[in-house]
Design an enzyme around this catalytic site. Structure first.
Site, mmCIF file in Angstrom:
data_model
loop_
_atom_site.group_PDB
_atom_site.id
_atom_site.type_symbol
_atom_site.label_atom_id
_atom_site.label_comp_id
_atom_site.label_asym_id
_atom_site.label_seq_id
_atom_site.Cartn_x
_atom_site.Cartn_y
_atom_site.Cartn_z
ATOM 1 N N SER A 1 0.842 -1.190 0.000
ATOM 2 C CA SER A 1 0.000 0.000 0.000
ATOM 3 C C SER A 1 0.881 1.246 0.000
ATOM 4 C CB SER A 1 -0.898 0.008 1.240
ATOM 5 O OG SER A 1 -1.384 1.319 1.431
ATOM 6 N N HIS B 1 -1.317 -1.432 -4.147
ATOM 7 C CA HIS B 1 -2.551 -1.083 -3.439
ATOM 8 C C HIS B 1 -2.576 0.435 -3.210
ATOM 9 C CE1 HIS B 1 -5.930 -2.052 -0.690
ATOM 10 N NE2 HIS B 1 -5.475 -1.052 0.045
ATOM 11 N N MET C 1 -11.207 -5.609 6.030
ATOM 12 C CA MET C 1 -10.387 -4.676 6.812
ATOM 13 C C MET C 1 -10.094 -5.272 8.188
ATOM 14 S SD MET C 1 -9.748 -2.010 4.942
ATOM 15 C CE MET C 1 -8.799 -1.226 6.233
ATOM 16 N N ASP D 1 -6.436 -6.335 4.687
ATOM 17 C CA ASP D 1 -5.846 -4.994 4.683
ATOM 18 C C ASP D 1 -5.908 -4.387 6.076
ATOM 19 O OD1 ASP D 1 -4.895 -2.516 3.901
ATOM 20 O OD2 ASP D 1 -6.742 -1.909 2.887
ATOM 21 N N MET E 1 -9.013 8.272 -0.038
ATOM 22 C CA MET E 1 -9.852 8.675 1.105
ATOM 23 C C MET E 1 -10.414 10.072 0.884
ATOM 24 S SD MET E 1 -7.455 7.372 4.223
ATOM 25 C CE MET E 1 -6.551 5.800 4.116
ATOM 26 N N MET F 1 -12.107 4.572 -0.114
ATOM 27 C CA MET F 1 -12.728 4.826 1.192
ATOM 28 C C MET F 1 -13.415 6.175 1.078
ATOM 29 S SD MET F 1 -9.602 3.303 3.380
ATOM 30 C CE MET F 1 -8.597 3.333 1.891
ATOM 31 N N HIS G 1 -8.436 1.099 -3.651
ATOM 32 C CA HIS G 1 -9.328 0.893 -2.504
ATOM 33 C C HIS G 1 -9.984 2.229 -2.166
ATOM 34 C CE1 HIS G 1 -9.448 -0.175 2.113
ATOM 35 N NE2 HIS G 1 -10.645 -0.035 1.599
ATOM 36 N N ASP H 1 -4.755 3.640 -1.741
ATOM 37 C CA ASP H 1 -5.836 4.021 -0.826
ATOM 38 C C ASP H 1 -6.337 5.423 -1.128
ATOM 39 O OD1 ASP H 1 -6.001 1.721 1.014
ATOM 40 O OD2 ASP H 1 -3.897 2.215 1.394
#
Ligand code: DX5
Ligand code: ZN
Length: 215
Positions: free
Chosen positions: A7, A32, A136, A174, A36, A67, A65, A34
């Site tokens: 990540s 990966h 998660m 994760d 957000m 979020m 991913h 992330d």
């Protein structure tokens, strides 16, 4: 062999292109990423423009991913910027089935994720519509948190249900994955390990990944 997805939340953000090249050189399976929004989680990271800029730096799949609240608003943007796998949270979408089929229609692999406190039953209705299930093992929002061992039964239950139903989606873990917890995850049925701090802080990322590949 279990797949490993570093990540880049734990990468040096001032040198992201180089960091993505380092991930690929370390023989990682996926990158990966992330995303957000400061609403679904209390943190902000990067968006499609940064992903687009990173795309030429590696040829392994970009595992994005999300979020973010109402991810359905951004599916097209993430397809355009070069995401290969796009994961949304079951807690964040009003129309989970719709967003998963939209992701697939645009040629990406579709993933669903759930927080540590969300029961597996909430995602089971979508098992026929996904290419990956992202479980998660920390509350999403920040890297460097401790793995929640109480989530292990959920991992094994997910894997059992997947196998019983003859499905083959990836079971991705994760949050707080390190050398010790990675092994536990694999023993409980994980097929992909996403990890930030443990891999980016490792003395030799390639050696660490090759160790995990053997779990
Ligand atoms: C957390 C992110 C994770 C994070 C994991 O919300 O989804 O991908 O980068 O970081 P570590 O491995 O440090 O827990
Ligand atoms: Zn993540």
């Amino acid at each position: 062999m279990v797949k490993v997805a570093p990540s880049i939340l734990s990468a040096d953000f001032a040198r992201l292109g180089e960091e993505v090249r380092r991930v690929e050189a370390a023989k990682a399976d996926w990158v990966h990423i992330d995303v957000m929004d400061g609403v679904f989680v209390p943190n902000l990271t990067i968006g499609p423009e940064v992903i687009k800029a990173l795309r030429p730096h590696a040829s392994i799949p970009f595992d994005v991913h999300l979020m973010i609240e109402m991810p359905e608003r951004y599916v097209e943007r993430f397809a355009e910027c070069g995401a290969d796998l796009l994961t949304v949270h079951v807690e964040a979408s009003h129309d989970v089935k719709g967003v998963l089929s939209h992701i697939r229609r645009l040629g990406m692999k579709a993933g669903i994720s759930l927080n540590p406190g969300t029961e597996l039953a909430k995602v089971e209705p979508f098992f026929d519509d996904i290419d990956l299930l992202l479980i998660m093992t920390v509350q999403p929002g920040f890297g460097g948190q401790s793995f929640r061992t109480e989530v292990l039964p959920k991992i094994s239950q997910a894997r059992r249900t997947r196998d019983e139903r003859g499905l083959d989606f990836e079971v991705v873990i994760d949050g707080g994955v390190n050398r010790d917890t990675a092994r536990l995850c694999v023993e409980n049925g994980a097929t992909v390990l996403a990890a930030g701090s443990a891999l980016f802080k490792a003395k030799d990322m390639g050696a660490e990944i090759s160790l995990w590949h053997g779990f």
